[in-house]
Design a protein around this motif. Structure first.
Motif, PDB file in Angstrom:
ATOM      1  N   ALA A 128       5.631  -8.324 -17.279  1.00 39.96           N
ATOM      2  CA  ALA A 128       6.113  -9.665 -17.623  1.00 39.96           C
ATOM      3  C   ALA A 128       5.283 -10.280 -18.740  1.00 39.96           C
ATOM      4  O   ALA A 128       4.277  -9.716 -19.185  1.00 39.96           O
ATOM      5  CB  ALA A 128       6.089 -10.557 -16.382  1.00 39.96           C
ATOM      6  N   GLY A 129       5.710 -11.457 -19.192  1.00 36.90           N
ATOM      7  CA  GLY A 129       4.953 -12.202 -20.192  1.00 36.90           C
ATOM      8  C   GLY A 129       5.525 -12.044 -21.588  1.00 36.90           C
ATOM      9  O   GLY A 129       6.348 -11.160 -21.863  1.00 36.90           O
ATOM     10  N   SER A 130       5.052 -12.907 -22.472  1.00 37.50           N
ATOM     11  CA  SER A 130       5.596 -12.934 -23.831  1.00 37.50           C
ATOM     12  C   SER A 130       5.301 -11.662 -24.615  1.00 37.50           C
ATOM     13  O   SER A 130       6.014 -11.334 -25.573  1.00 37.50           O
ATOM     14  CB  SER A 130       5.045 -14.147 -24.588  1.00 37.50           C
ATOM     15  OG  SER A 130       3.620 -14.092 -24.649  1.00 37.50           O
ATOM     16  N   ASN A 131       4.238 -10.967 -24.261  1.00 41.53           N
ATOM     17  CA  ASN A 131       3.949  -9.680 -24.920  1.00 41.53           C
ATOM     18  C   ASN A 131       3.868  -8.551 -23.902  1.00 41.53           C
ATOM     19  O   ASN A 131       3.116  -7.590 -24.081  1.00 41.53           O
ATOM     20  CB  ASN A 131       2.663  -9.766 -25.747  1.00 41.53           C
ATOM     21  CG  ASN A 131       1.417  -9.966 -24.889  1.00 41.53           C
ATOM     22  OD1 ASN A 131       1.522 -10.407 -23.743  1.00 41.53           O
ATOM     23  ND2 ASN A 131       0.256  -9.647 -25.439  1.00 41.53           N
ATOM     24  N   GLY A 132       4.662  -8.663 -22.847  1.00 47.01           N
ATOM     25  CA  GLY A 132       4.724  -7.612 -21.840  1.00 47.01           C
ATOM     26  C   GLY A 132       5.748  -6.551 -22.206  1.00 47.01           C
ATOM     27  O   GLY A 132       6.494  -6.659 -23.190  1.00 47.01           O
TER      28      GLY A 132
END
Length: 436
Positions: free
Chosen positions: A39-43
């Motif tokens: 997850a996450g914006s740069n996952g």
């Protein structure tokens, strides 16, 4: 229930229909050298979303989460520790394989860089320890995380930390499969030495050129790796079927999700009320001998590397096994090999790479010999690109390694010594270009 060997017979092709499928995995780190989670914006999920848009491919979903991508004839798979795997299209020639790998890697690099991520090709995570790795949200991997450690002590390292490249090739008949299976099995340690690219783990040298290859020796030990019968017996559809039927089932696939199986062998599962159509094909994809038989042959012994090395592996096996003269000579080379010597060759390949020596000879000399055979096979195939070049051009990195007498792992240690981080940075500088 169709006879299990029909899964193999369906793959038989005529000479003019023999195709090449390249698969390769890539590792990833963020700007801090950590492995990104899902997850996450740069996952990894963000990477998959953007990569799907860039390639025009559909998302593969599980519980509404993106776990891969599907193109018309190729796919991207999310591996347990966030490795991404391109399972390429069945291609007619190596020029198409090279174009496909290059296009994928170019798209991936263009997406990763703005996110602060670097994808790279090595056979094993060189720095980040197992305890610091994320797990991707796939039902199959949750089951494997529980079951696999009971099957081999290094199973979790294999799942979360390794990356490989493999070649998928066709066969014309059962007899053709038998010949290709044994030659590929015999030569798999030579290929492992030539492609050795995993000399570091947990930030330190391991003392081996291919620690990934050694990890597989302690992974799911009854169902994966090398077995004496691969060399000492001529494989038939029925013999391979009997071996696979005797192996334990890890999971079943129901309603789009994987569920833990009973732990019975496939043979016992097939006679139970739990059996469903499709279980056999899933089971064939869940056992991992170094040469795996499905409706095609999977050749699985190499550490991954840059894009040019991915194509080089496919060029090597194509030149060896798709040209009858090269296949004949490879059979002559390996005719008298026996499993005890072969296992020693594999041990030497894992430890010493191209510097290794065993009862079957010098790995450098064996690699040089099979490279000559592959070169001749590709010349006789005479598949030309737009510039009139045949497929031999893709063997160039392997000629360099044999000339130097050192695998990439050996070159990394020569240049960087114990500095695993610098070695990783060197391998991550360009996804496609051979860095040496």
């Amino acid at each position: 229930m169709a006879h299990p060997t029909e899964a193999f017979r369906r793959g038989e092709r005529s000479d003019g229909e023999l195709l090449i499928g390249a698969e390769h995995e890539l590792l990833c780190i963020d700007q801090n050298g950590a492995v990104p989670g899902y997850a996450g914006s740069n996952g990894i999920a963000a990477v998959l979303a953007e990569l799907g848009d860039a390639l025009g491919w559909d998302s593969s979903l599980e519980d509404d989460l993106v776990i891969g991508l599907k193109g018309a004839t190729a796919s991207v798979t999310l591996e347990p520790g966030g490795q991404l795997e391109l399972a390429g299209s069945p291609n007619e020639n190596l020029h198409q394989v090279a174009a496909e790998v290059s296009e994928f890697q170019q798209a991936l690099s263009g997406i990763a860089q703005p996110l602060g991520l670097s994808f790279f090709g090595m056979g094993l995570r060189p720095v980040v320890p197992l305890c610091d790795l994320p797990m991707m949200p796939k039902s199959r991997y949750q089951i494997m995380q529980k079951v696999m450690p009971t099957l081999g002590p290094r199973s979790l390292e294999m799942m979360f930390s390794t990356a490989t490249v493999q070649t998928n090739l066709d066969f014309r008949s059962e007899q053709d499969m038998t010949r290709k299976f044994r030659v590929a099995a015999c030569l798999s340690p030579v290929v492992a030495a030539l492609f050795a690219n995993s000399p570091y783990q947990n930030g330190h040298r391991t003392g081996r050129a291919s620690e990934r290859y050694a990890i597989w020796d302690d992974t799911d030990v009854d169902r994966s790796g090398r077995f004496d019968w691969m060399v000492d017996e001529d494989q038939t559809y029925e013999r391979y079927t009997q071996w696979a039927r005797d192996q334990r089932m890890i999971f079943v696939h129901r309603d789009g999700l994987y569920h833990q199986a009973s732990g019975l062998s496939f043979a016992k599962h097939a006679s139970s009320s739990a059996y469903q159509e499709g279980d056999w094909e899933h089971h064939l994809g869940g056992v991992f001998p170094e040469v795996r038989l499905k409706s095609f042959l999977e050749l699985r012994s190499a550490d991954t590397g840059c894009g040019q090395m991915v194509v080089a592996l496919n060029a090597l096996w194509t030149g060896l096994l798709y040209d009858q003269e090269s296949l004949d000579m490879a059979e002559d080379l390996t005719r008298d090999w026996r499993s005890s010597e072969w296992q020693g060759l594999a041990s030497s390949a894992a430890t010493d790479g191209l510097s290794g020596v065993s009862a079957l000879g010098s790995l450098r000399e064996l690699a040089a010999a099979i490279l000559v055979l592959a070169d001749g096979g590709l010349e006789r195939r005479a598949r030309l690109d737009d510039r009139g070049q045949d497929e031999r051009l893709y063997l160039a990195p392997l000629h360099m390694l044999v000339h130097w007498g050192a695998s990439q792992a050996e070159l990394l240690v020569q240049r960087f010594g114990d500095d695993a981080k610098s070695a990783r940075q060197f391998c991550a500088q360009d996804l496609w270009e051979f860095p040496w």
